[in-house]
Design an enzyme around this catalytic site. Structure first.
Site, PDB file in Angstrom:
ATOM      1  N   TYR A 135       2.555  -5.817  13.433  1.00  0.00           N
ATOM      2  CA  TYR A 135       1.333  -4.898  12.752  1.00  0.00           C
ATOM      3  C   TYR A 135      -0.127  -4.191  13.952  1.00  0.00           C
ATOM      4  O   TYR A 135      -0.415  -4.997  14.963  1.00  0.00           O
ATOM      5  CB  TYR A 135       0.405  -5.958  11.764  1.00  0.00           C
ATOM      6  CG  TYR A 135      -0.810  -5.484  11.140  1.00  0.00           C
ATOM      7  CD1 TYR A 135      -0.451  -3.849  10.423  1.00  0.00           C
ATOM      8  CD2 TYR A 135      -2.570  -5.698  11.289  1.00  0.00           C
ATOM      9  CE1 TYR A 135      -1.600  -4.156   9.398  1.00  0.00           C
ATOM     10  CE2 TYR A 135      -2.951  -4.890  10.263  1.00  0.00           C
ATOM     11  CZ  TYR A 135      -2.617  -3.738   9.068  1.00  0.00           C
ATOM     12  OH  TYR A 135      -3.784  -2.976   8.790  1.00  0.00           O
ATOM     13  N   ARG A 174      -3.151  -3.656  13.755  1.00  0.00           N
ATOM     14  CA  ARG A 174      -4.349  -3.036  13.874  1.00  0.00           C
ATOM     15  C   ARG A 174      -4.454  -4.560  14.376  1.00  0.00           C
ATOM     16  O   ARG A 174      -4.566  -5.501  13.838  1.00  0.00           O
ATOM     17  CB  ARG A 174      -5.400  -2.876  12.690  1.00  0.00           C
ATOM     18  CG  ARG A 174      -5.026  -1.737  12.251  1.00  0.00           C
ATOM     19  CD  ARG A 174      -5.838  -1.131  11.043  1.00  0.00           C
ATOM     20  NE  ARG A 174      -5.921   0.600  10.781  1.00  0.00           N
ATOM     21  CZ  ARG A 174      -4.426   0.617   9.657  1.00  0.00           C
ATOM     22  NH1 ARG A 174      -4.435  -0.064  10.027  1.00  0.00           N
ATOM     23  NH2 ARG A 174      -5.015   1.873   9.904  1.00  0.00           N
ATOM     24  N   GLU A 204      -9.211  -4.886   4.939  1.00  0.00           N
ATOM     25  CA  GLU A 204      -8.563  -3.895   4.653  1.00  0.00           C
ATOM     26  C   GLU A 204      -7.798  -4.492   2.458  1.00  0.00           C
ATOM     27  O   GLU A 204      -7.909  -4.305   2.160  1.00  0.00           O
ATOM     28  CB  GLU A 204      -8.589  -2.969   4.751  1.00  0.00           C
ATOM     29  CG  GLU A 204      -9.088  -1.886   4.100  1.00  0.00           C
ATOM     30  CD  GLU A 204     -10.704  -1.039   4.838  1.00  0.00           C
ATOM     31  OE1 GLU A 204     -11.100  -0.321   3.755  1.00  0.00           O
ATOM     32  OE2 GLU A 204     -11.646  -1.558   5.623  1.00  0.00           O
ATOM     33  N   HIS A 251      -3.944 -11.412  14.065  1.00  0.00           N
ATOM     34  CA  HIS A 251      -2.326 -11.402  14.015  1.00  0.00           C
ATOM     35  C   HIS A 251      -2.650 -11.449  15.816  1.00  0.00           C
ATOM     36  O   HIS A 251      -3.096 -11.559  16.548  1.00  0.00           O
ATOM     37  CB  HIS A 251      -2.724  -9.712  13.472  1.00  0.00           C
ATOM     38  CG  HIS A 251      -3.234  -9.483  12.955  1.00  0.00           C
ATOM     39  ND1 HIS A 251      -3.117 -10.370  11.511  1.00  0.00           N
ATOM     40  CD2 HIS A 251      -4.944  -9.122  12.082  1.00  0.00           C
ATOM     41  CE1 HIS A 251      -3.890  -9.982  10.257  1.00  0.00           C
ATOM     42  NE2 HIS A 251      -4.479  -8.546  11.401  1.00  0.00           N
ATOM     43  N   ASP A 271      -1.671  -4.710   3.575  1.00  0.00           N
ATOM     44  CA  ASP A 271      -1.892  -5.635   5.254  1.00  0.00           C
ATOM     45  C   ASP A 271      -2.619  -6.626   5.340  1.00  0.00           C
ATOM     46  O   ASP A 271      -3.689  -6.494   4.683  1.00  0.00           O
ATOM     47  CB  ASP A 271      -2.318  -3.975   5.528  1.00  0.00           C
ATOM     48  CG  ASP A 271      -1.190  -2.679   5.801  1.00  0.00           C
ATOM     49  OD1 ASP A 271      -0.011  -3.343   5.399  1.00  0.00           O
ATOM     50  OD2 ASP A 271      -1.449  -1.757   6.177  1.00  0.00           O
ATOM     51  N   GLU A 297       0.504  -1.335  -0.354  1.00  0.00           N
ATOM     52  CA  GLU A 297      -0.299  -0.079  -0.245  1.00  0.00           C
ATOM     53  C   GLU A 297       0.614   0.986  -0.535  1.00  0.00           C
ATOM     54  O   GLU A 297       0.615   2.334  -0.284  1.00  0.00           O
ATOM     55  CB  GLU A 297      -0.631   0.167   1.918  1.00  0.00           C
ATOM     56  CG  GLU A 297      -1.647  -0.902   1.863  1.00  0.00           C
ATOM     57  CD  GLU A 297      -1.558  -1.911   1.841  1.00  0.00           C
ATOM     58  OE1 GLU A 297      -2.914  -2.262   2.712  1.00  0.00           O
ATOM     59  OE2 GLU A 297      -0.577  -2.873   1.935  1.00  0.00           O
ATOM     60  N   ASP A 340      -5.078  -7.753   6.859  1.00  0.00           N
ATOM     61  CA  ASP A 340      -6.286  -7.037   7.474  1.00  0.00           C
ATOM     62  C   ASP A 340      -7.500  -7.701   6.184  1.00  0.00           C
ATOM     63  O   ASP A 340      -7.035  -7.935   5.417  1.00  0.00           O
ATOM     64  CB  ASP A 340      -6.097  -6.420   8.847  1.00  0.00           C
ATOM     65  CG  ASP A 340      -6.321  -5.342   7.344  1.00  0.00           C
ATOM     66  OD1 ASP A 340      -6.090  -5.095   6.666  1.00  0.00           O
ATOM     67  OD2 ASP A 340      -6.234  -3.989   8.481  1.00  0.00           O
TER      68      ASP A 340
END
Length: 692
Positions: free
Chosen positions: A299, A301, A87, A345, A83, A10, A85
């Site tokens: 990570y 989140r 998203e 995670h 990432d 990203e 997740d």
């Protein structure tokens, strides 16, 4: 330079870090976030066709997409390393569609930390895109669009332009307003306490009134105090009971996203958005001199407190070497995740505890160092042994009047050697060491002081306490908290006053409408169940279309009813009580996007406006002519200035109290200190405590 493999991430910072690890056969480029989304100008959801979303390329991303397509054509294989997740999975899926990649191909690479070892290991085990994760993100996006783009136009037409509604933001707003209503309805109740100062020989200690004749007793009024004090006829008190115990205190779990946001607010005074921005920088990589660029944390989140075994082993060895064998818990205590946690995670932790804050501080900016130190300390402490405290409870008595003294002393620091979790009330646990006392001893009172108190209303939510409450109730997920809090402030539904959320008139109007016409949206249990259904989609147990449909069918009926029933609300201008200094027409108080302001009633012929200022009832201590008023800095921080500005340039971050220093004659200000406030001289040579 020729390359075999293209890797798409990203952010450019992440691309730069990863490219150094992979070698010359790899080219790493950034999509700079999402490259496709629903259109801004319309709903973009085909409700009649299984809620099919209509995605378009994001405006301004044309050159990025062109560059990605060009780079993909030159590569033998394309890896999608966004990432780890929902998203990130959705971004990978959108990229696969734009670049015509095979969705069944094993081209998805995920890693929980951006270190050389983790990245190389991830590229050895690529997988195909997880369509359940994609569907979970898609369902959330579709639901949020259906709510936002259905209710917001009604609010625009019936109340005022620029308003919005959303699943999580509407619940957060309702919580803030419900708390405000509790505060408004609150009726203080009187109660009393009796504090005692005692001594044994030269050693002094404190004890508090507990009860009468062996029973605990409340002190509701001054009459109840007289009953107690009338019995006290001597300074001598008998030691009736001494209880000594050893108590263990366990360390806090490693950080999840929300606990990191809360602790950064308490200890670092970071806003939620700032915490996530700085954490992103630490995750994506920082240049550490000769070591090169390294991702410093895992990570950021996550809702899990799980830790990799390799990290536990490395940390145990570090603790033994640095603090001693007795401090290492070897694997730490078993910590259960919160109910409903995804556990996708690990917890937020340093990628290596060997990179201590002291060792790398020269490479970090001030905010990065503060947050990294917090994450590092919390994690190391979580892997340490419990603290051991010696506690002592002493019962004193005279004529049936009982005082109790509680003392504690740290016997073994354990994890407290490194870190102690903050508290929302701002208080710190302190040692209270009592003198050695035995049953039968006689101690003397130095002072017996009755104090009147009144019960306090519940506190308004801070960012930290609101996030904690949303999480406890299962509303939203780690990635949603920062944008939710930002949105309700940007829409001027709430304002932060002394770091606490206070609803605005506009927020209350919007909440009342949603409460009446869209009760499901602000039902905490319903919203929490919806989060559970979305988690079910992620786990492959629920079909995303069915989840959306179960919500939308009753919601559609509410929409029709709202369109017919909601009457247009006129937010009337209030008279300001003075005339325009340009044209002489009366000034009025208007409600704008950023709150209330003065405007001329002769608009649009006269466009005179003035900010509304709040006087604090203190004359300017510099010019002695103007009034001290509250002002806001560009960063929305409250400060105080003279109403005669620019003729008088007095400003102060601290609130002037309207009195002069008895020592030097300079003015006094009220400063916040731990545990309360202090009135201090600006010269710093005088201070006095403020009664709470």
């Amino acid at each position: 330079m020729a390359y075999k493999y293209l890797v798409i991430v990203e952010s450019p910072a992440k691309a730069k870090t990863i490219e150094k690890y992979l070698g010359r056969n790899y080219k790493v480029v950034a999509s700079v976030g999402h490259i496709r989304d629903l259109p801004k100008s319309k709903m973009g959801i085909d409700v009649e066709n299984n809620y099919e979303p209509h995605y378009i390329s994001i405006r301004g991303k044309g050159d990025v997409i062109k560059g990605l397509r060009s780079a993909a054509k030159k590569a033998q294989k394309v890896y999608l390393a966004s990432d780890p997740d929902r998203e990130g999975e959705a971004i990978a899926w959108h990229l696969a569609h734009l670049l015509n990649l095979d969705l069944a191909d094993k081209n998805r690479v995920v890693f929980n930390e951006i270190t050389k070892e983790a990245v190389k290991a991830a590229f050895k085990e690529p997988r195909s895109i997880d369509l359940d994760l994609v569907d979970a993100q898609q369902a959330r996006r579709v639901l949020d669009r259906l709510v936002g783009y259905s209710i917001s136009p009604i609010l625009w037409r019936k109340v005022k332009k620029g308003l919005s509604a959303g699943r999580v933001q509407s619940v957060a707003l309702k919580m803030i307003i419900d708390r405000e209503n509790e505060i408004r309805k609150f009726i203080p109740e009187e109660y009393w306490s009796i504090d005692g100062n005692f001594k044994k020989g030269s050693k002094k200690f404190k004890a508090n009134f507990w009860g009468l004749d062996g029973k605990k007793k409340k002190l509701p009024n001054a009459e109840s105090i007289k009953e107690i004090t009338s019995r006290l006829d001597s300074k001598d008190y008998d030691v009736k009971k001494v209880e000594k115990k050893e108590r263990k205190r366990n360390p806090a779990a490693p950080f999840t996203t929300s606990s990191m946001q809360q602790e950064a607010a308490r200890k670092l005074n970071f806003r939620t958005r700032k915490t996530m921005m700085v954490a992103q920088q630490l995750y994506e990589g920082i240049a550490l001199g000769k070591q090169g660029t390294v991702g410093l944390i895992t990570y950021m989140r996550t809702d899990s407190t799980r830790i990799a075994e390799s990290a536990k082993a490395e940390t145990a060895e570090f603790i033994e070497t640095t603090y001693g064998k007795e401090f290492a818990a070897h694997g730490g205590r078993k910590i259960k995740n919160a109910q409903g946690a995804q556990d996708a995670h690990e917890a937020v932790r340093p990628s290596s505890v060997l990179r201590t804050p002291d060792e790398i501080k020269q490479y970090l900016d001030k905010d990065q160092l503060k947050l990294y130190t917090l994450i590092w300390s919390r994690f190391v402490a979580s892997q340490m042994t419990p603290a051991v405290l010696d506690t002592m409870k002493v019962t004193l008595e005279q004529n049936g009047v009982i005082f109790i003294a509680n003392g504690s002393k740290i016997k073994f620091k354990g994890f407290m050697q490194v870190y102690v979790e903050g508290r929302d009330d701002g208080k710190e646990d302190k040692e209270n060491i009592l003198p050695e006392l035995l049953v039968g001893d006689v101690v003397q009172s130095v002072q017996i002081e009755p104090k009147q108190h009144f019960t306090q209303p519940p506190a308004r939510f801070s960012e930290a306490t609101l996030i904690r409450t949303l999480e406890e109730k299962g509303v939203g997920r780690p990635s949603t908290y920062a944008p939710t809090l930002e949105t309700i402030q940007r829409r001027y539904y709430v304002k932060l006053q002394q770091k606490r959320f206070e609803p605005t008139e506009l927020g209350e109007i919007v909440n009342t409408l949603i409460e009446e016409f869209f009760p499901q949206i602000i039902d905490v249990n319903f919203t929490a169940e919806m989060e559970g259904d979305l988690d079910g989609v992620e786990e492959g147990k629920e079909d995303w279309v069915e989840v959306v449909d179960r919500f939308y069918r009753p919601f559609e009926k509410e929409l029709t009813n709202a369109e017919e029933q909601i009457e247009k609300i006129q937010i009337k201008d209030e008279p300001a009580g003075f005339d325009c200094d340009l044209c002489g027409h009366p000034m009025v108080i208007k409600l704008g996007r950023y709150g209330k302001f003065y405007a001329c009633s002769n608009f649009p012929e006269c466009r005179n406006t003035k900010p509304i200022v709040k006087e604090i009832g203190v004359v300017c201590p510099v010019c002695h002519e103007g009034q001290v008023i509250e002002r806001k800095s560009k960063k929305n921080r409250l400060f105080y200035g003279c109403s005669r500005y620019p003729d008088c340039d007095f400003t102060s971050w601290d609130k002037p109290v309207g009195r002069d220093c008895p020592k030097c004659g300079k003015y006094l200000v009220e400063k916040k200190v731990k545990g309360g406030k202090q009135v201090v001289c600006i010269n710093g040579d005088y201070e006095e405590n403020v009664q709470k």
